[in-house]
Scaffold this motif. Structure first.
Motif, PDB file in Angstrom:
ATOM      1  N   GLN A  63       0.832  -1.202   0.000  1.00 54.56           N
ATOM      2  CA  GLN A  63       0.000   0.000   0.000  1.00 54.56           C
ATOM      3  C   GLN A  63       0.869   1.255   0.000  1.00 54.56           C
ATOM      4  N   ASP A  64       1.907   1.258   0.856  1.00 50.55           N
ATOM      5  CA  ASP A  64       2.780   2.435   0.942  1.00 50.55           C
ATOM      6  C   ASP A  64       3.554   2.647  -0.357  1.00 50.55           C
TER       7      ASP A  64
ATOM      8  N   VAL B  58       8.760  -0.142   3.600  1.00 47.80           N
ATOM      9  CA  VAL B  58       8.457   0.040   2.177  1.00 47.80           C
ATOM     10  C   VAL B  58       9.732  -0.007   1.336  1.00 47.80           C
ATOM     11  N   LEU B  59      10.859   0.464   1.868  1.00 50.87           N
ATOM     12  CA  LEU B  59      12.104   0.398   1.102  1.00 50.87           C
ATOM     13  C   LEU B  59      12.587  -1.033   0.941  1.00 50.87           C
ATOM     14  N   ARG B  60      12.467  -1.849   1.995  1.00 56.66           N
ATOM     15  CA  ARG B  60      12.805  -3.271   1.855  1.00 56.66           C
ATOM     16  C   ARG B  60      11.924  -3.920   0.791  1.00 56.66           C
ATOM     17  N   HIS B  61      10.634  -3.615   0.846  1.00 61.26           N
ATOM     18  CA  HIS B  61       9.685  -4.188  -0.107  1.00 61.26           C
ATOM     19  C   HIS B  61      10.024  -3.746  -1.533  1.00 61.26           C
ATOM     20  N   TRP B  62      10.293  -2.473  -1.710  1.00 65.41           N
ATOM     21  CA  TRP B  62      10.625  -1.935  -3.041  1.00 65.41           C
ATOM     22  C   TRP B  62      11.882  -2.586  -3.602  1.00 65.41           C
ATOM     23  N   LEU B  63      12.923  -2.666  -2.787  1.00 71.13           N
ATOM     24  CA  LEU B  63      14.179  -3.237  -3.266  1.00 71.13           C
ATOM     25  C   LEU B  63      14.018  -4.705  -3.655  1.00 71.13           C
ATOM     26  N   MET B  64      13.228  -5.446  -2.885  1.00 67.77           N
ATOM     27  CA  MET B  64      13.034  -6.862  -3.200  1.00 67.77           C
ATOM     28  C   MET B  64      12.106  -7.041  -4.396  1.00 67.77           C
ATOM     29  N   GLN B  65      10.988  -6.328  -4.417  1.00 64.83           N
ATOM     30  CA  GLN B  65      10.014  -6.524  -5.482  1.00 64.83           C
ATOM     31  C   GLN B  65      10.502  -5.991  -6.823  1.00 64.83           C
ATOM     32  N   SER B  66      11.159  -4.842  -6.814  1.00 63.64           N
ATOM     33  CA  SER B  66      11.562  -4.203  -8.073  1.00 63.64           C
ATOM     34  C   SER B  66      12.964  -4.573  -8.519  1.00 63.64           C
ATOM     35  N   HIS B  67      13.824  -4.965  -7.566  1.00 65.50           N
ATOM     36  CA  HIS B  67      15.227  -5.192  -7.921  1.00 65.50           C
ATOM     37  C   HIS B  67      15.776  -6.526  -7.421  1.00 65.50           C
TER      38      HIS B  67
END
Length: 324
Positions: A237-238, A262-271
């Protein structure tokens, strides 16, 4: 002692057929294969990974062939190079090679048999406790402390672990009652491996101090897994709110804990990468300090770099292209 094993098999309902069973020839996979083959005759195939790491690897394969002939189960064997790179964990390297081999075997021979999309693995309650203790020893976060899930998706396969509530002793008792032989991996006694030291030293001590530790630890990992699921939903969501790549000002509107999430999620999901705790702390400090147009962010994060570009935070794993 065998009731827990039989209850676990009775409760196991794969969603797709045929079903593969990861078969090393050890006690756990032997019991799982025999029980599944008896419950679903003609619907089960054994997958054996020849790691080539031990002199006895060829003997393991011969044992698995004989066991499958006795059980009337087809056997698929795949050989891998599971040697680890310098600085890498040999256990992790072998685990990655094994899961990759399962995916290869599932895709192979599709003309001769229906495609396989489900595999059952023999991980049991003792394995789950060892995984949790390893995660604690490494200072893992919630994903690590969730230990092994009973159901997961990996490399296009649905993974099932139906024996996670069954103690290792119960599995061996079930095999002994049926006079089914298994092999013991010589590396299981090698004290150089942390997991083996946990098995030999800590589990007996826990058994003496807390006889119900397998069940209570399982409840804890379940609570942790649920908490991690909630954090993942919040992070999704964030991320929708801050953008991908994230807008720095939008990140700053979140609490530090939500920024980290959210940064952990972004790094894992996108990269596909995960920052260390120290790297994430540094990145959060830089995000907080980024209050002027000229503030520069350029930090090592996992295998690449996080940097500010305009009003957003980007990540790359190679030097940026020269400006023209």
């Amino acid at each position: 002692m065998i009731e827990a094993f039989e209850r676990a098999i009775a409760a196991f309902e794969p969603a797709q057929w045929p079903l593969a069973v990861g078969f090393s020839g050890g006690a756990d996979s032997t019991a799982l294969l025999a029980a599944c083959a008896a419950r679903w005759p003609g619907q089960v195939v054994a997958f054996h990974v020849h790691h080539g790491l031990q002199a006895a690897a060829d003997d393991f394969e011969r044992h698995c062939k004989a066991a499958c002939e006795r059980l009337g189960v087809p056997l698929v064997v795949h050989r891998v190079d599971a040697r680890h790179a310098p600085g890498d964990s040999p256990e992790d390297a072998a685990r990655r090679a094994r899961y990759e081999a399962f995916a290869v075997m599932a895709r192979a021979d599709s003309a001769q048999r229906p495609a396989i999309s489900s595999i059952a693995l023999g991980h049991h309650a003792d394995d789950q406790v060892e995984t949790l203790l390893l995660a604690l020893s490494r200072g893992a976060g919630l994903p690590g402390l969730s230990a092994m899930p009973a159901r997961a998706e990996r490399n296009g396969l649905s993974l099932y672990r139906p024996l996670l509530a069954v103690p290792a002793a119960d599995i061996r008792a079930w095999l002994a009652q049926r006079d089914l032989p298994w092999i013991e991996d010589p590396s299981n006694g090698d004290a150089r491996y942390t997991r083996n030291r946990i098995r030999a030293v800590l589990l007996p001590a826990l058994e003496q101090a807390f006889p119900q530790f397998r069940a209570t630890f399982a409840r804890s990992t379940g609570h942790v897994a649920q908490a991690q699921q909630l954090l993942a939903e919040l992070a999704a969501q964030d991320l929708g709110a801050v953008g991908d790549p994230p807008v720095i000002k939008a990140l700053q509107a979140l609490s530090r804990a939500r920024q980290a999430n959210v940064l952990r999620h972004w790094l894992m999901q996108s990269h596909g990468c995960a920052p260390s705790a120290a790297q994430l702390d540094q990145l959060l400090d830089q995000v907080r300090a980024c209050t002027t147009r000229g503030h520069r962010i350029h930090l090592k994060v996992a295998g690449g770099f996080a940097e500010r570009r305009g009003d957003r935070l980007h990540w790359y794993n190679a030097p940026p292209s020269p400006k023209t």
